[in-house]
Motif scaffolding. Structure first.
Motif, PDB file in Angstrom:
ATOM      1  N   MET A   1      -0.254  14.733  62.868  1.00 34.24           N
ATOM      2  CA  MET A   1       1.143  14.660  62.410  1.00 34.24           C
ATOM      3  C   MET A   1       1.914  13.687  63.311  1.00 34.24           C
ATOM      4  N   PRO A   2       2.686  12.771  62.717  1.00 32.30           N
ATOM      5  CA  PRO A   2       3.438  11.800  63.523  1.00 32.30           C
ATOM      6  C   PRO A   2       4.443  12.478  64.454  1.00 32.30           C
ATOM      7  N   ILE A   3       4.651  11.848  65.592  1.00 34.33           N
ATOM      8  CA  ILE A   3       5.646  12.313  66.561  1.00 34.33           C
ATOM      9  C   ILE A   3       6.915  11.506  66.355  1.00 34.33           C
ATOM     10  N   LYS A   4       8.029  12.190  66.144  1.00 30.99           N
ATOM     11  CA  LYS A   4       9.299  11.494  65.953  1.00 30.99           C
ATOM     12  C   LYS A   4      10.001  11.351  67.308  1.00 30.99           C
ATOM     13  N   MET A   5      10.348  10.097  67.631  1.00 32.97           N
ATOM     14  CA  MET A   5      11.027   9.840  68.899  1.00 32.97           C
ATOM     15  C   MET A   5      12.165   8.849  68.687  1.00 32.97           C
ATOM     16  N   ARG A   6      13.249   9.077  69.422  1.00 29.30           N
ATOM     17  CA  ARG A   6      14.394   8.167  69.361  1.00 29.30           C
ATOM     18  C   ARG A   6      14.182   6.996  70.318  1.00 29.30           C
ATOM     19  N   ALA A   7      14.533   5.809  69.845  1.00 28.84           N
ATOM     20  CA  ALA A   7      14.369   4.603  70.662  1.00 28.84           C
ATOM     21  C   ALA A   7      15.672   3.819  70.736  1.00 28.84           C
ATOM     22  N   ASP A   8      15.970   3.320  71.919  1.00 24.25           N
ATOM     23  CA  ASP A   8      17.050   2.350  72.113  1.00 24.25           C
ATOM     24  C   ASP A   8      16.416   1.148  72.799  1.00 24.25           C
ATOM     25  N   LEU A   9      16.321   0.046  72.068  1.00 24.10           N
ATOM     26  CA  LEU A   9      15.554  -1.101  72.532  1.00 24.10           C
ATOM     27  C   LEU A   9      16.426  -2.308  72.866  1.00 24.10           C
ATOM     28  N   HIS A  10      17.683  -2.043  73.213  1.00 26.78           N
ATOM     29  CA  HIS A  10      18.596  -3.146  73.575  1.00 26.78           C
ATOM     30  C   HIS A  10      19.640  -2.604  74.541  1.00 26.78           C
ATOM     31  N   ALA A 178      23.579   4.455  69.551  1.00 27.69           N
ATOM     32  CA  ALA A 178      22.873   4.145  68.300  1.00 27.69           C
ATOM     33  C   ALA A 178      21.392   4.089  68.658  1.00 27.69           C
ATOM     34  N   TYR A 179      20.533   4.442  67.717  1.00 26.74           N
ATOM     35  CA  TYR A 179      19.106   4.495  68.038  1.00 26.74           C
ATOM     36  C   TYR A 179      18.273   4.375  66.773  1.00 26.74           C
ATOM     37  N   THR A 180      16.981   4.216  66.985  1.00 28.10           N
ATOM     38  CA  THR A 180      16.024   4.133  65.886  1.00 28.10           C
ATOM     39  C   THR A 180      14.999   5.245  66.053  1.00 28.10           C
ATOM     40  N   VAL A 181      14.727   5.974  64.982  1.00 27.15           N
ATOM     41  CA  VAL A 181      13.697   7.015  65.029  1.00 27.15           C
ATOM     42  C   VAL A 181      12.349   6.382  64.686  1.00 27.15           C
ATOM     43  N   PHE A 182      11.397   6.525  65.598  1.00 31.72           N
ATOM     44  CA  PHE A 182      10.039   6.016  65.406  1.00 31.72           C
ATOM     45  C   PHE A 182       9.115   7.170  65.044  1.00 31.72           C
ATOM     46  N   ASP A 183       8.241   6.956  64.081  1.00 37.50           N
ATOM     47  CA  ASP A 183       7.153   7.886  63.787  1.00 37.50           C
ATOM     48  C   ASP A 183       5.894   7.328  64.432  1.00 37.50           C
ATOM     49  N   ILE A 184       5.501   7.886  65.576  1.00 34.56           N
ATOM     50  CA  ILE A 184       4.355   7.355  66.310  1.00 34.56           C
ATOM     51  C   ILE A 184       3.193   8.333  66.283  1.00 34.56           C
ATOM     52  N   ASP A 185       1.978   7.782  66.437  1.00 35.23           N
ATOM     53  CA  ASP A 185       0.770   8.605  66.388  1.00 35.23           C
ATOM     54  C   ASP A 185       0.526   9.332  67.707  1.00 35.23           C
ATOM     55  N   ASN A 186       0.862   8.665  68.814  1.00 38.72           N
ATOM     56  CA  ASN A 186       0.665   9.262  70.131  1.00 38.72           C
ATOM     57  C   ASN A 186       1.621   8.612  71.115  1.00 38.72           C
ATOM     58  N   PHE A 193       4.438   0.004  69.040  1.00 35.38           N
ATOM     59  CA  PHE A 193       4.363  -1.295  68.387  1.00 35.38           C
ATOM     60  C   PHE A 193       3.764  -1.166  66.976  1.00 35.38           C
ATOM     61  N   LYS A 194       2.759  -0.325  66.850  1.00 35.68           N
ATOM     62  CA  LYS A 194       2.137  -0.107  65.542  1.00 35.68           C
ATOM     63  C   LYS A 194       3.147   0.461  64.557  1.00 35.68           C
ATOM     64  N   ALA A 195       3.943   1.441  64.998  1.00 32.96           N
ATOM     65  CA  ALA A 195       4.950   2.048  64.116  1.00 32.96           C
ATOM     66  C   ALA A 195       5.989   1.023  63.681  1.00 32.96           C
ATOM     67  N   LEU A 196       6.407   0.172  64.619  1.00 33.53           N
ATOM     68  CA  LEU A 196       7.402  -0.843  64.276  1.00 33.53           C
ATOM     69  C   LEU A 196       6.849  -1.829  63.264  1.00 33.53           C
ATOM     70  N   LEU A 197       5.670  -2.362  63.542  1.00 36.82           N
ATOM     71  CA  LEU A 197       5.099  -3.376  62.653  1.00 36.82           C
ATOM     72  C   LEU A 197       4.724  -2.798  61.290  1.00 36.82           C
ATOM     73  N   SER A 198       4.492  -1.485  61.238  1.00 40.98           N
ATOM     74  CA  SER A 198       4.184  -0.811  59.964  1.00 40.98           C
ATOM     75  C   SER A 198       5.441  -0.306  59.267  1.00 40.98           C
ATOM     76  N   ASN A 199       6.599  -0.555  59.887  1.00 37.72           N
ATOM     77  CA  ASN A 199       7.901  -0.122  59.357  1.00 37.72           C
ATOM     78  C   ASN A 199       8.004   1.393  59.248  1.00 37.72           C
ATOM     79  N   HIS A 200       7.435   2.087  60.221  1.00 36.14           N
ATOM     80  CA  HIS A 200       7.597   3.539  60.295  1.00 36.14           C
ATOM     81  C   HIS A 200       8.760   3.858  61.240  1.00 36.14           C
ATOM     82  N   VAL A 201       9.906   3.279  60.899  1.00 35.19           N
ATOM     83  CA  VAL A 201      11.106   3.416  61.715  1.00 35.19           C
ATOM     84  C   VAL A 201      12.310   3.669  60.819  1.00 35.19           C
ATOM     85  N   ASN A 202      13.309   4.335  61.385  1.00 38.81           N
ATOM     86  CA  ASN A 202      14.533   4.629  60.643  1.00 38.81           C
ATOM     87  C   ASN A 202      15.733   4.423  61.547  1.00 38.81           C
TER      88      ASN A 202
END
Length: 232
Positions: A1-10, A178-186, A193-202
């Motif tokens: 099951m994907p892990i949801k994490m908040r990201a602030d990348l700026h 403000a932040y982006t929710v990432f669905d990551i595998d681990n 990076f995989k989640a971003l490039l696969s557009n598993h972000v909100n």
């Protein structure tokens, strides 16, 4: 099951035009529930390098569910671009032309994201966002006017690119507003990076309240006055 994490990348620190030390940015990120963070000082990785030193010296952080991404907000000939890397590339000597920067990013395991691309007040690249193959677009910047963010989101949607929401915090209190929710595998940078490039972000858009706006403006004025006095 994907892990949801908040990201602030700026975000920014004293190593460019920010107020806080890298450790202040990290602490405020954790306090806001940010699990993925990048420090993106202007034209330097120094803030990120100092952040890595702080993390490595902190047992709690190293054991915590926290992922740090090395970053740099590069002022290209055409405007600002976020460069996010899997590891420190070992140099601040980054190309300032967009085609060369994109090639450099590819060779150094980095991704390139136009920062506030339609913000005409803060070095956005404008329609150059449509001229190159980007990895994602910053579609919401907490310091940009709504019309600029709307145009960025529209461009990303039409280009079929992932969209990021970031604080662009120059004051630690603003990190994670403000932040982006990432669905990551681990819990790895590779998974981010995989989640971003696969557009598993909100992207989660949120502007700061009046108190935080005053803090941001106060710091901006003080920084400009300090810069002016030192130049005299």
């Amino acid at each position: 099951m994907p892990i949801k994490m908040r990201a602030d990348l700026h975000t920014h620190t004293i190593y460019s035009d920010g107020k806080g030390e890298p450790r202040d940015v990290i602490i405020n990120a954790l306090n806001r529930g940010i699990g993925i963070l990048s420090i993106t000082d202007h034209d330097t990785f120094r803030g990120s390098v100092k952040a890595l030193e702080f993390i490595r010296g902190n047992d709690l952080l190293r054991k915590n569910d926290f992922i740090f991404i090395v970053g740099n907000e590069v002022r290209t000939i055409d405007g600002d671009v976020l460069v996010l890397c899997m590891e420190y590339p070992g140099t601040d000597n980054v190309p300032k032309s967009i085609p060369e920067l994109l090639d450099w990013a590819s060779m150094n395991n980095c991704i390139a994201v136009p920062a506030h691309p339609y913000d005409v007040l803060r070095h956005g690249i404008g329609d150059k966002v449509r001229s190159y193959r980007w990895h994602a677009v910053e579609i919401f910047n907490a310091g940009a006017l709504p019309i600029f963010n709307w145009r960025a989101a529209k461009a990303a949607r039409e280009l079929g690119l992932p969209g990021l929401a970031n604080s662009d915090a120059h004051v630690p209190d603003l990190v994670g507003i403000a932040y982006t929710v990432f669905d990551i595998d681990n819990l790895t940078i590779e998974s981010v990076f995989k989640a971003l490039l696969s557009n598993h972000v909100n992207a989660v858009a949120h502007y700061p309240g009046p108190g935080l706006i005053i803090k941001r403006l106060s710091w901006s004025i003080r920084r400009r006055l300090r810069s002016t006095s030192s130049a005299v």
